[in-house]
Motif scaffolding. Structure first.
Motif, mmCIF file in Angstrom:
data_model
loop_
_atom_site.group_PDB
_atom_site.id
_atom_site.type_symbol
_atom_site.label_atom_id
_atom_site.label_comp_id
_atom_site.label_asym_id
_atom_site.label_seq_id
_atom_site.Cartn_x
_atom_site.Cartn_y
_atom_site.Cartn_z
ATOM 1 N N ASN A 5 2.307 -3.217 15.762
ATOM 2 C CA ASN A 5 2.176 -2.602 14.443
ATOM 3 C C ASN A 5 3.236 -3.145 13.483
ATOM 4 N N LYS A 47 -4.942 2.316 18.086
ATOM 5 C CA LYS A 47 -3.470 2.352 17.942
ATOM 6 C C LYS A 47 -2.934 0.994 17.503
ATOM 7 N N SER A 88 -4.511 -2.470 15.615
ATOM 8 C CA SER A 88 -5.764 -2.875 14.979
ATOM 9 C C SER A 88 -6.250 -4.203 15.545
HETATM 10 C C1 LIG Z 1 1.429 1.160 11.659
HETATM 11 O O1 LIG Z 1 2.197 2.319 11.546
HETATM 12 C C2 LIG Z 1 2.159 2.946 10.285
HETATM 13 C C3 LIG Z 1 3.039 4.141 10.307
HETATM 14 O O2 LIG Z 1 4.377 3.754 10.522
HETATM 15 C C4 LIG Z 1 0.726 3.339 9.951
HETATM 16 O O3 LIG Z 1 0.674 3.858 8.660
HETATM 17 C C5 LIG Z 1 -0.154 2.107 10.053
HETATM 18 O O4 LIG Z 1 -1.492 2.482 9.895
HETATM 19 C C6 LIG Z 1 -0.006 1.435 11.381
HETATM 20 N N1 LIG Z 1 -0.733 0.182 11.349
HETATM 21 C C7 LIG Z 1 -1.503 -0.193 12.330
HETATM 22 C C8 LIG Z 1 -2.161 -1.499 12.130
HETATM 23 O O5 LIG Z 1 -1.640 0.431 13.323
#
Ligand SMILES: *[C@@H]1O[C@H](CO)[C@@H](O)[C@H](O)[C@H]1NC(C)=O
Ligand SMILES: *[C@@H]1O[C@H](CO)[C@@H](O)[C@H](O)[C@H]1NC(C)=O
Ligand SMILES: *[C@@H]1O[C@H](CO)[C@@H](O)[C@H](O)[C@H]1NC(C)=O
Ligand SMILES: *[C@@H]1O[C@H](CO)[C@@H](O)[C@H](O)[C@H]1NC(C)=O
Ligand SMILES: *[C@@H]1O[C@H](CO)[C@@H](O)[C@H](O)[C@H]1NC(C)=O
Ligand SMILES: *[C@@H]1O[C@H](CO)[C@@H](O)[C@H](O)[C@H]1NC(C)=O
Ligand SMILES: *[C@@H]1O[C@H](CO)[C@@H](O)[C@H](O)[C@H]1NC(C)=O
Ligand SMILES: *[C@@H]1O[C@H](CO)[C@@H](O)[C@H](O)[C@H]1NC(C)=O
Ligand SMILES: *[C@@H]1O[C@H](CO)[C@@H](O)[C@H](O)[C@H]1NC(C)=O
Ligand SMILES: *[C@@H]1O[C@H](CO)[C@@H](O)[C@H](O)[C@H]1NC(C)=O
Ligand SMILES: *[C@@H]1O[C@H](CO)[C@@H](O)[C@H](O)[C@H]1NC(C)=O
Ligand SMILES: *[C@@H]1O[C@H](CO)[C@@H](O)[C@H](O)[C@H]1NC(C)=O
Length: 820
Positions: A396, A423, A425
């Motif tokens: 992430n 969780k 992408s």
């Molecule tokens: C990554 O984490 C943030 C929160 O810190 C969230 O808003 C976001 O959607 C996440 N992105 C992915 C690609 O999971």
């Protein structure tokens, strides 16, 4: 749409339409077309057995495991490719790569992101276990393997290039016949030549290359190391170590290019050019890896993998430039750094791995973790609840593509669920896999997945060995030469003391055979037939037998002969004390102090006090041990660092004046422990009184310098300068002469100026009686610096230009810098 389209992720150019996906299915075979070619057969014999048994107990040395050797033809030529300009990863992912990506299952994609150690494939007999290899590709869909059977904790000694090629080609055959959609790529720590391949030319450690102040040696090391690695069937090298040597206690400084950002950057750049050349066409080259991004070296207490606290302006000013050069050189890959920076885990840091590395520095290549980072996040730094949390954070927050692990199967099995449950992408996964597949295409795996057998005979060629010796010659630093005690004469009676005098393994040091160098069981015999000791070098240069007492162990503890040293020293004309160091590195080589071992120190002191025989200290070491009173009492000091397995002859030649030394200290050599973090670019008002300064070094010739001439007495952003100075060789030997140009802003209002900053260097051979005029460019932009608001600013004020600061023949010229 499941394809890459996240503009934040720097892959805007890879946006593809549904239409193009269908068209790619139509032209499906384009990238895969050539994979149905069979491996060249490289027949190997052995492994050797003992009484018919190959699975031997741990206490049996195994250097004869592989009875084969490379032919090492005397000379060779390889096809040349245009290496000029930027040849490296770009934003663009090619269409056939995207087509292939679109055809991969999630499991295949996660497999592509994973690296496992080859040890997970090998049985106690040192042979590949086919069942395990097939599982890795059929079920796990593994993308990469790395390492060699002798690396880290394996016990199978150096393998011949033939055996490696057979080994890696067999893994590739199994991968492709198990339905891998992309060939497997093989990574290895070839950091000083192909240091895990039997017979491959070992080069001086990077710290030595920095000491040459001649980037051609970093280039040659890369180029030959790439060829020998590729001969063994591996395409990816985890080097160069682009870290800055900022704490002398750290056990891994020999792997990097010294304390200066500019010097480090020049060496890094040239090493990467040597490793990669035109890697998108040239199949004798590899993909390089800058590492460890970033500030790994700045451990707060000098121990390996400890936390780092580096103010962001210092990070940008000192640590970033060498990585910037790595990216400019086109490094195909990079590796992040263990541990935390300013309290944040680097492996999951958006600030470091995305904002800084991708957005600011514009790195478009493949990014790998360091070994088993996923585990350390969870078990050590405690920044993740569990391993899946760790994985989520990495993908992430950062731009990591590849997970480097001993065994990546838990990651491979766990991660698809994290994607399926949203969780992580899918577009993030696709972004990484696209970069990985592009890398595999660039390095040539889709057209030639197997190693080129014709490279094997060139491994260990005399022509390469000469390049290694030349690098060693230029790296040897003469630090003290009272009363011209050196060079030695063949007619003198010289007593040599110390284990390192008759050893190849301790000249080579770490990153040879194993990460920590050869084991005690393997000893020097592991290099049998390759390399030379100082003893052999001295015998070759003088044509006489040497008078040598071991006296103390490699760790400086007294052994047989210790008590005879003073008596024998009395009978000698000169005594050479060889102070070596065990080859361990990393966590295994943490130190509590830089003091010399007591027995070693005491015996040198006794010889000085109880005899009239002059003493010379010959240092072959990684860490700079403080010499205490010996630095004043000894007449001569040579620092040869870790000149490599072929370092013996070059050291002997330096001792006897076959050539005049030309190395310069690539870092500040401390006098006391408290100075272990002292660098020469300390604030102008601060103490700088180390044992030996950055850039310090002598030759046997008296080289005199003219005054500095400048094209103008003022400099500004729009008015660069040229700076010239003429060096004259008043001596009897030819001199490779390095000229180092430093600047000092003697007053800088916004931020306390540094004592000096290196801006340029050059090295030229000057014949006896001849002169050479060095000319350097100097720009005001180079003198811009990061202030505490993280702005890069140029400040008006007086500037001193100094050539060869810290040396007796230094010259200074004052100019003025205008602010705009
Ligand atoms: C990554 O984490 C943030 C929160 O810190 C969230 O808003 C976001 O959607 C996440 N992105 C992915 C690609 O999971
Ligand atoms: C996609 O996969 C199928 C079989 O799984 C194969 O026949 C086809 O050639 C592949 N296309 C590409 C572009 O790899
Ligand atoms: C691979 O090539 C061989 C002969 O070169 C051919 O017989 C075989 O069908 C090919 N296999 C595939 C999957 O294309
Ligand atoms: C590896 O060597 C073995 C034993 O000589 C031989 O049978 C095999 O064909 C070789 N494999 C490759 C890929 O070269
Ligand atoms: C190979 O690996 C399989 C699966 O782990 C194991 O059952 C087998 O004993 C191994 N063979 C050898 C020769 O080690
Ligand atoms: C990483 O991402 C998580 C959310 O996935 C967020 O909570 C965390 O603060 C981020 N950490 C860093 C170091 O950026
Ligand atoms: C890991 O930790 C997170 C956060 O506490 C939790 O939601 C998740 O269920 C855990 N995963 C596993 C596999 O234990
Ligand atoms: C991380 O690596 C370790 C060691 O290979 C392994 O035990 C662990 O399960 C891994 N975790 C994940 C999520 O891959
Ligand atoms: C140097 O070491 C080798 C073994 O590595 C040994 O054979 C030789 O005798 C030693 N030389 C002397 C002069 O002791
Ligand atoms: C070096 O050479 C110069 C020019 O000949 C001479 O003036 C100077 O004394 C010499 N220095 C030494 C240390 O010999
Ligand atoms: C070199 O500079 C020094 C110091 O400024 C000066 O004394 C000397 O005359 C200059 N020498 C020449 C040859 O210009
Ligand atoms: C100095 O700059 C000029 C003009 O940009 C360039 O042609 C020359 O190669 C540079 N010289 C050095 C030594 O870098």
């Amino acid at each position: 749409m499941m394809f890459i389209r996240d503009s934040l992720l720097n892959l805007a150019m890879t946006v593809i339409s549904i239409a193009s996906i269908f068209s790619c299915l139509a032209s499906a075979s384009s990238i895969l077309g050539n994979l149905n070619i069979s491996s060249p057969e490289i027949v190997v014999i052995g492994p050797k057995t003992m009484g018919g048994v190959v699975c031997l107990p741990e206490f049996v040395p195994l250097q004869d495991f592989d009875p084969m050797k490379p032919k090492s033809i005397d000379s060779y030529t390889l096809p040349k490719y245009d290496e000029s300009g930027y040849i490296g990863p770009t934003k663009n992912i090619e269409q056939d790569v995207l087509d292939l990506l679109s055809n991969m299952t999630l499991q295949e994609k996660i497999g592509q992101m994973s690296v496992s150690h080859v040890l997970t494939f090998i049985g106690c007999d040192g042979e590949l276990n086919r069942t395990v290899v097939e599982h890795a590709f059929k079920v796990l869909k593994l993308g990469f393997v790395y390492g060699c059977p002798s690396d880290i904790f394996g016990r199978w000694a150096l393998n011949s290039p033939q055996r490696y090629a057979n080994f890696s080609n067999t893994i590739q055959e199994i991968a492709l016949s198990s339905g891998s959609k992309a060939p497997v790529m093989y990574g290895i720590d070839s950091l000083r030549g192909a240091n895990f391949v039997k017979g491959a030319t070992g080069f001086p450690a990077p710290v030595n290359q920095a000491a040459t102040f001649n980037p051609i040696h970093a280039y040659n090391t890369g180029k030959i190391g790439a060829k020998d690695t590729r001969a063994a069937g591996q395409q990816w090298i985890y080097g160069p170590a682009t870290d800055l040597n900022v704490n002398r206690m750290w056990s891994r400084n020999f792997e990097n290019y010294g304390e200066d950002p500019y010097l480090n950057g020049q060496m890094t750049y040239n090493n990467i050019k040597g490793l990669q050349g035109n890697y998108k066409k040239d199949r004798s080259r590899v993909a390089a890896t800058f590492k460890h991004f970033i500030a790994y070296s700045a451990t707060y207490d000098g121990k390996d993998q400890e936390p780092r606290y580096v103010p962001m302006n210092s990070l940008l000013e000192y640590h970033v430039p060498s990585f910037k050069k790595a990216i400019e050189a086109g490094s195909a890959t990079g590796m992040e750094s263990y541990s935390s920076l300013n309290g944040q885990d680097v492996v999951s840091s958006k600030k470091i791995l995305k904002d800084l590395l991708r957005d600011q520095l514009k790195f478009y290549g493949t990014l790998s973790t360091d070994l088993n980072e996923n585990l350390s996040q969870f078990t050590k730094h405690q920044t993740a609840f569990n391993t899946s949390d760790a994985t989520i954070q990495v993908y992430n927050n950062t731009s990591i593509d590849v997970q480097l692990m001993i065994d990546s199967s838990p990651f491979i099995l766990e991660t698809p669920q994290l994607v399926q449950s949203g969780k992580i992408s899918l577009s993030r996964v696709d972004q990484s896999v696209a970069r990985i597949l592009q890398l595999k295409k660039d390095i040539g795996l889709f057209e030639s997945p197997y190693s080129d057998p014709s490279l094997i005979d060139t491994v260990g060629s005399l022509q390469d060995v000469e390049l290694s010796r030349n690098a060693a010659r230029e790296s040897i630093i003469l630090l003290k030469n009272e009363n011209n005690i050196l060079p030695l004469s063949p007619n003198e009676k010289v007593l040599y003391v110390g284990t390192s005098f008759n050893s190849t393994r301790y000249l080579a040091g770490g990153r040879n055979v194993h990460s920590d160098g050869p084991t005690d069981l393997e000893g020097d015999a592991i290099f049998s037939g390759y390399g030379d000791t100082i003893l052999l070098g001295v015998e070759k240069v003088t044509g006489k037998k040497t008078n040598w007492i071991t006296g103390y162990s490699i760790n400086g503890k007294r052994v047989d002969g210790y008590e005879n040293i003073v008596r024998e020293a009395r009978k000698a004309d000169k005594v050479v004390f060889c102070f070596g160091q065990d080859s361990k590195r990393g966590l295994n080589a943490n130190l509590n102090t830089l003091r010399l071992p007591q027995d070693q120190y005491d015996i040198a002191k006794r010889v000085i006090e109880e005899t009239t025989t002059p003493v010379i200290l010959l240092l072959t070491q990684n860490q700079p041990f403080s010499l205490g009173e010996l630095s004043t009492l000894a007449d001569g000091v040579i620092n040869a660092h870790l000149p490599g397995v072929y370092g013996g002859l070059p050291i002997a030649e330096a001792l006897f004046g076959v050539y005049s030394p030309s190395g310069r200290q690539p870092y500040t050599y401390p006098k006391y422990d408290y100075q272990s973090m002292t660098n020469y670019y300390t604030p102008i008002w601060n103490e700088y009184s180390p044992e030996y300064a950055f850039g310090q070094g002598l030759g046997y010739n008296n080289i005199t310098y003219s005054n500095i001439t400048v094209s103008s007495e003022t400099i500004s952003a729009s008015n660069p300068l040229t700076v010239s100075i003429t060096a004259t060789n008043n001596g009897k030997l030819p001199q490779m002469e390095p000229a180092l140009m430093f600047t000092t802003q003697t007053i800088r209002r916004g931020y306390s100026p540094e004592k000096y900053r290196l801006r340029a260097f050059d090295k030229k051979l000057i014949a006896p009686g001849a002169s050479y005029t060095f000319t350097f460019n100097l720009t005001a932009q180079e003198m811009m610096f990061y202030n505490i608001d993280l702005e890069k600013v140029l400040e008006e004020g007086p500037v001193d230009i100094t050539i060869n600061a810290f040396n007796k023949n230094a010259k200074v010229k004052s100019i003025y810098m205008n602010g705009n």
